[in-house]
Every structure is written in structure tokens, then in C-alpha cells.
Write a protein that holds these residues in place. Structure first.
Motif, PDB file in Angstrom:
ATOM      1  N   THR A 192      17.900  29.729 -76.945  1.00 30.31           N
ATOM      2  CA  THR A 192      16.546  29.999 -77.423  1.00 30.31           C
ATOM      3  C   THR A 192      15.877  28.692 -77.865  1.00 30.31           C
ATOM      4  N   VAL A 193      14.553  28.724 -77.910  1.00 31.42           N
ATOM      5  CA  VAL A 193      13.811  27.571 -78.416  1.00 31.42           C
ATOM      6  C   VAL A 193      13.715  27.723 -79.924  1.00 31.42           C
ATOM      7  N   VAL A 194      14.271  26.741 -80.650  1.00 35.36           N
ATOM      8  CA  VAL A 194      14.233  26.848 -82.109  1.00 35.36           C
ATOM      9  C   VAL A 194      13.097  26.019 -82.699  1.00 35.36           C
ATOM     10  N   LEU A 195      12.597  25.077 -81.906  1.00 34.30           N
ATOM     11  CA  LEU A 195      11.585  24.181 -82.448  1.00 34.30           C
ATOM     12  C   LEU A 195      10.788  23.621 -81.290  1.00 34.30           C
ATOM     13  N   GLN A 196       9.508  23.420 -81.489  1.00 33.57           N
ATOM     14  CA  GLN A 196       8.739  22.739 -80.458  1.00 33.57           C
ATOM     15  C   GLN A 196       7.586  21.983 -81.089  1.00 33.57           C
ATOM     16  N   GLY A 197       7.075  21.016 -80.378  1.00 34.97           N
ATOM     17  CA  GLY A 197       5.956  20.255 -80.907  1.00 34.97           C
ATOM     18  C   GLY A 197       5.761  18.980 -80.143  1.00 34.97           C
ATOM     19  N   PRO A 198       4.694  18.240 -80.479  1.00 40.22           N
ATOM     20  CA  PRO A 198       4.489  16.932 -79.851  1.00 40.22           C
ATOM     21  C   PRO A 198       5.711  16.054 -80.110  1.00 40.22           C
ATOM     22  N   ALA A 199       6.067  15.257 -79.128  1.00 39.96           N
ATOM     23  CA  ALA A 199       7.302  14.486 -79.191  1.00 39.96           C
ATOM     24  C   ALA A 199       7.369  13.612 -80.441  1.00 39.96           C
TER      25      ALA A 199
END
Lengths: 319, 246
Positions: free
Chosen positions: B214-221
């Protein structure tokens, strides 16, 4: 034209010349007969080499296609009075159709499992030849296969048949060389090295494997056709499991992924039993021993092995 | 450009990707980072058609990719640089590259393929030097370049990269990542799967952090690079260092 292409053309020119000269100069009918058999076996080895050597898919049942070619022409010419030249495309087509039907489920397998699958197929076809007596003549064989004729030329004498067979061999070599040098040939080798990587670059591996399987079946059927009209008599034993193994041996001994290797392997495996008659009851022992020695010292087959020895000699001379 | 909605992938009865959604914008480098076995590579294989039987939705420029086999996906302009490079060792470097253009021969003429070949060799001069050598004789870094070059031969608009830094020396990783930036500047969109999170986040525009499917975190690099949690888990900062900072 690249140097590779030029070299190939020279090779084929020399090869054709050798065939013509051999046909003219060799008088002994026994030698001509042996050479004709080498030609037929070369077709078998070449077809299987396309599948095994290039695409890396093993088949332990290819004698079935050899048999379909032979029995196909026998049944059509004797039972249905068809001209052999009409029977030839029909026999090849039936082998190709069978290869298509068998190939779809079996080629999903790989490695040992593909070996087992094709082995089973070969056995089933062989049992069919043996048991379907009303059509195939059963275990006692099929007699009365007609002589090939083309207008005034009769292919009963040794020399004519020699040229016929080697004409087919030469044509097949050129056809296979063209396939190998094309993008299809590259794709076949890619499948050999890694199916996943091959499909990742966009090769339709399933389709290509099936196509090369059908192609190699066609070569085997052609060989079967030529065998039947040379001997005029066929029996199931010729197309048994042992025959399939012999074909695989020719490819491995001669050299995988090499057109000339097919010729070398077929020559060695046809000539050995002839030479070894002198050993009478020890014939098979010596035969097995020679195969073992070749594999131990030239594990990549005769072609690659001899080339390596040659290259090493050249390097030594340079020093 | 690429949109994935609620993707679920299975290996037999094991669910390797458990409902992932993400999107890739044109002209960007998007990175998926996360530990071994978190489902990153599986996701790439699903996009390429190498892994049948996934559920959910994958659309590429509005076109659903469900049910397409790998050759069809390649023809759409998506190219994979597989994990472990998977070059064809006994085949020459040149033929490896030509294999990358396998789907191009019918559509375009040989001349066009040769032109692409020239361009690719210009991008990787080392491959030009070794064109006739069997690919298996190349070093790891060169093999990675060959794998990238091979993928570029089909004129991809979207490049899927699976662990390009695997087993390579840091200096070479840097070189490979520079090449990725060049490719992005040339207009190729890149979806980059990496375990080397730091290197990946530095060149990426946007990132997703994977954990067990699952994706636990996302955002601009840049934000992820600064994120404490990411630092602790993926950037090799241990707890001690992490707390000492405070």
C-alpha cells in the motif's frame, strides 16, 4: 552488404559446389546412399535446431512430425493414388496443423516440463502408427510407396535422389539463415536468453514460439517425405522415441544455434554406425563412448569446439 | 498521463499490491520507494502486461491497459527497464539494442530504426565502443546503460525503471541518474522504482512511499526528502541520529 553476409554467401557457394562435385565424382552407390541419409538427417537436425538451439525450447517428440511426413505421403500416394508432389505439401501441412494444435498447450510449459509434454506427444503418435493398422499397416510397416518422378526424370537412382535431397537441404539452409539474420532471429535468441525480458521489449513470445515449433515440424515432415520415397517402406520403429532422442543428440553434438552444426551433427550420427560395424557387438558401446568424449571435450558441440581449436591455433601462430 | 486506480495484484493467493492509486504527470520523474517486497516491481509488471489477472484500473493517456499483452503495451509507447537489467548476455550489444526496436520494424523503415540506434549510441558512447561485444561481457553499469538504451529503442513516451541502481557503485548510480534527468529534459516521463530512496528523491518531482502493498505516504520529492518518517525508515538515519537532532 556487411562482411557477415558476404562470408555467408561464399560459404553457401562453396557448399553448393561441393554438393555438385560430390554427386558427379562419387561412383560407389553405397556412399551416395549414406550421403543421402546425411542430407535427410540434416533436415531433421536443422528444424530441431531452430526450435532448440535458437529459441531454446526442447522437444523430445519430434520424430512424430518425421513420421507424419512419411506416413502422410505413404497414405496419400498408396491409398488415394495422389501424385507424390501433391502429397508433399499435404504431408507438410498436416504436420504443421498438428504442431499448431499440440503447440498451443505444450509451449506454455518450459524446461523439463516441455520435454515431458513433447515426449508424451511423440509416444502417442508412435502408438497411432503402430496400432491403426488399417491405415498405417501397423507394426509390420507400410509397403509399396511409389518412386518419385518429375517428367522424364526418375528419382530412383542414387544420384538423382542425392541431388534432390541436397537441393532441399541447401534451400532450407538459406531459408533458415535468412530467418536467423532477421529481427525474428534476434527475437528467437532473446526468448532463449529470457522470456520475460523478451516480452518486455515487445516480442510476442507465445506466438513466436508457436511459429518456430510449426516451422521445425515442417522441416521434419519434409525429411519424412524424402525418407519414405527413398526406402519405399516405412515402419513405426523408425519414428519412435529413440529417433527423437537421436535428433536431439544431432543438434547438441553438432552445435546448438548453428546451421552448420546441424550438418556436422547429422553427419557424425549417420556415419558413426556405418564406421562402427567393424566392432560388431561392441558397436553401441563405442558409439556411446564417442558421444561422451565429444560432449566432455567439446561441450558446446562440434562447430563451436572446432572453431575454438582453430582460433587458438591462429593465436599461437601470431605469437 | 498514467493513472492507476485501486490496483490489486496477486501472486497465486497472495495479494502483493493491495489497492494502490497513483498518477504520473507528463514530463516528470515519479518515484516509488519502499523496502523489498513492498509491491513496487509488481506494480510495474502489471502496467507492462507482464502480470496478468490484476484488478482495478490502469489508464494511459485515457486508454485502459487492462488485458493488453506486453507487445501491445510497448506499441503504446511504454517501455520497461526490468529489474536486474535482463539484457541478453550472448547476443551482441548492437543486437540487444535492435531487439529493443522489435516492435518498430513493421511500422517504420529500417532507416528510422538505424537513426534511433545512432541517437541511442550517442547518448551512451561506451555502448558504441562495445557494439560488437556480447552483452554479457559488459560491466554492471554498462549493462544498466544497455538496458536503458534498449528500452529507448522503441521511442517510449513513458519509461518504467525498476531498480536501476541495483548492485552498482555510487559513482555509477550518480551517472545513471544523470542520464534519467537528461531523458526527462528530452520530454520522456519516467516512473522510477527504487530502494535507493535518497538518490531517487533527489531527481524526482513526486514520490510515493510503499509499504507491504500500500501507499503509506506521498508528496513532492523535496518534501519527502525532508520528512522525518521517511528519513528514519528509508534514508538510513537511525533512531539515535534522529533523536539527537532534536
Amino acid at each position: 552488404m556487411t562482411s557477415h553476409q558476404t562470408r555467408n554467401r561464399i560459404c553457401y557457394a562453396v557448399f553448393s559446389l561441393l554438393i555438385i562435385v560430390a554427386g558427379y565424382t562419387i561412383e560407389n552407390p553405397y556412399y551416395i546412399q549414406v550421403l543421402t541419409f546425411i542430407g535427410i538427417n540434416t533436415l531433421l537436425a536443422l528444424g530441431l535446431n531452430m526450435l532448440m538451439g535458437y529459441a531454446g525450447q526442447i522437444s523430445l517428440g519430434h520424430a512424430a512430425f518425421y513420421g507424419i511426413g512419411a506416413y502422410g505421403t505413404a497414405i496419400l500416394t498408396v491409398h488415394y493414388n495422389l501424385s507424390p508432389w501433391m502429397a508433399l505439401p499435404a504431408a507438410i501441412a498436416s504436420a504443421m496443423i498438428v504442431a499448431y494444435i499440440v503447440g498451443i498447450p505444450t509451449l506454455k510449459l518450459s524446461g523439463y516440463y516441455l520435454g515431458m509434454g513433447t515426449l508424451g506427444f511423440g509416444m502417442i503418435v508412435n502408438i497411432l502408427f503402430r496400432e491403426w493398422s488399417s491405415v498405417t499397416g501397423g507394426a509390420s510397416g507400410f509397403i509399396g510407396i511409389p518412386t518419385l518422378e518429375l517428367g522424364p526424370i526418375s528419382f530412383s537412382s542414387g544420384r538423382n535422389y542425392f541431388y534432390l535431397v541436397w537441393g532441399f537441404v541447401l534451400t532450407s539452409f538459406i531459408v533458415c539463415q535468412r530467418i536467423i539474420d532477421s529481427r525474428i532471429g534476434r527475437a528467437l535468441r532473446a526468448i532463449h536468453d529470457g522470456e520475460k525480458a523478451a516480452s518486455a521489449v515487445g516480442v510476442d513470445t507465445r506466438k513466436l514460439k508457436l511459429q518456430v515449433f510449426i516451422l521445425s515440424a515442417a522441416f521434419s515432415a519434409l525429411a519424412g517425405f524424402l525418407y519414405a520415397h527413398l526406402i519405399f517402406f516405412i515402419s513405426p520403429g523408425t519414428f519412435s522415441f529413440i529417433a527423437s532422442i537421436r535428433m536431439v543428440t544431432m543438434v547438441v553434438i553438432g552445435g546448438m544455434a548453428s546451421i552448420w552444426g546441424s550438418l556436422l551433427g547429422a553427419s557424425l550420427l549417420t556415419l558413426l554406425p556405418e564406421w562402427l560395424h567393424a566392432f560388431s557387438e561392441f558397436e553401441m558401446v563405442v558409439y556411446g563412448l564417442i558421444l561422451m568424449i565429444v560432449m566432455i571435450f567439446l561441450p558446446r558441440g562440434l562447430t563451436r569446439g572446432l572453431l575454438d581449436i582453430y582460433e587458438r591455433a591462429v593465436k599461437k601462430n601470431d605469437r | 498521463m498514467l493513472r492507476i486506480k485501486n490496483l490489486k495484484c496477486y501472486y497465486g493467493r497472495i495479494m502483493a499490491v493491495k489497492g494502490v492509486s497513483l498518477s504520473v504527470k507528463k514530463g516528470q520523474i515519479i518515484t516509488l520507494i519502499g523496502a523489498n517486497g513492498s509491491g513496487k516491481s509488481t506494480l510495474l509488471e502489471a502496467i507492462c502486461g507482464l502480470l496478468p489477472g490484476w484488478e482495478g484500473e490502469i489508464t494511459y493517456e485515457g486508454f485502459p491497459l487492462k488485458g493488453l499483452d506486453p507487445p501491445a503495451v510497448v506499441k503504446h509507447g511504454i517501455s520497461l527497464v526490468p529489474e536486474g537489467r535482463l539484457i541478453f548476455p550472448p547476443i551482441s550489444v548492437l543486437d540487444n539494442l535492435k531487439l529493443g526496436a522489435y516492435t518498430m520494424y513493421r511500422k517504420k523503415q529500417h532507416a528510422a530504426v538505424n537513426q534511433t540506434l545512432e541517437k541511442t549510441l550517442d547518448l551512451f558512447p561506451i555502448l558504441k565502443e562495445r557494439a560488437k561485444q556480447p552483452a554479457g561481457t559488459l560491466s554492471g553499469g554498462e549493462q544498466q546503460m544497455l538496458a536503458i538504451g534498449r528500452a529507448l529503442m522503441s521511442h517510449p513516451k513513458l519509461l518504467l525503471m525498476d531498480e536501476p541502481s541495483m548492485g552498482l557503485a555510487p559513482l555509477i548510480v550518480e551517472k545513471i541518474f544523470q542520464i534519467l534527468e537528461t531523458l526527462r529534459n528530452d520530454g520522456i516521463t519516467i516512473l522510477l522504482v527504487e530502494q535507493n530512496a535518497q538518490a531517487a528523491l533527489r531527481i524526482a518531482d513526486y514520490g510515493y512511499v510503499f509499504e507491504t502493498g500500500t501507499v503509506v505516504l506521498q508528496g513532492p520529492a523535496s518534501e519527502l526528502l525532508a520528512d522525518q518518517e521517511v528519513k528514519r525508515a528509508y534514508l538510513g538515519k537511525d533512531y539515535g541520529e534522529f533523536y539527537d537532532d532534536k
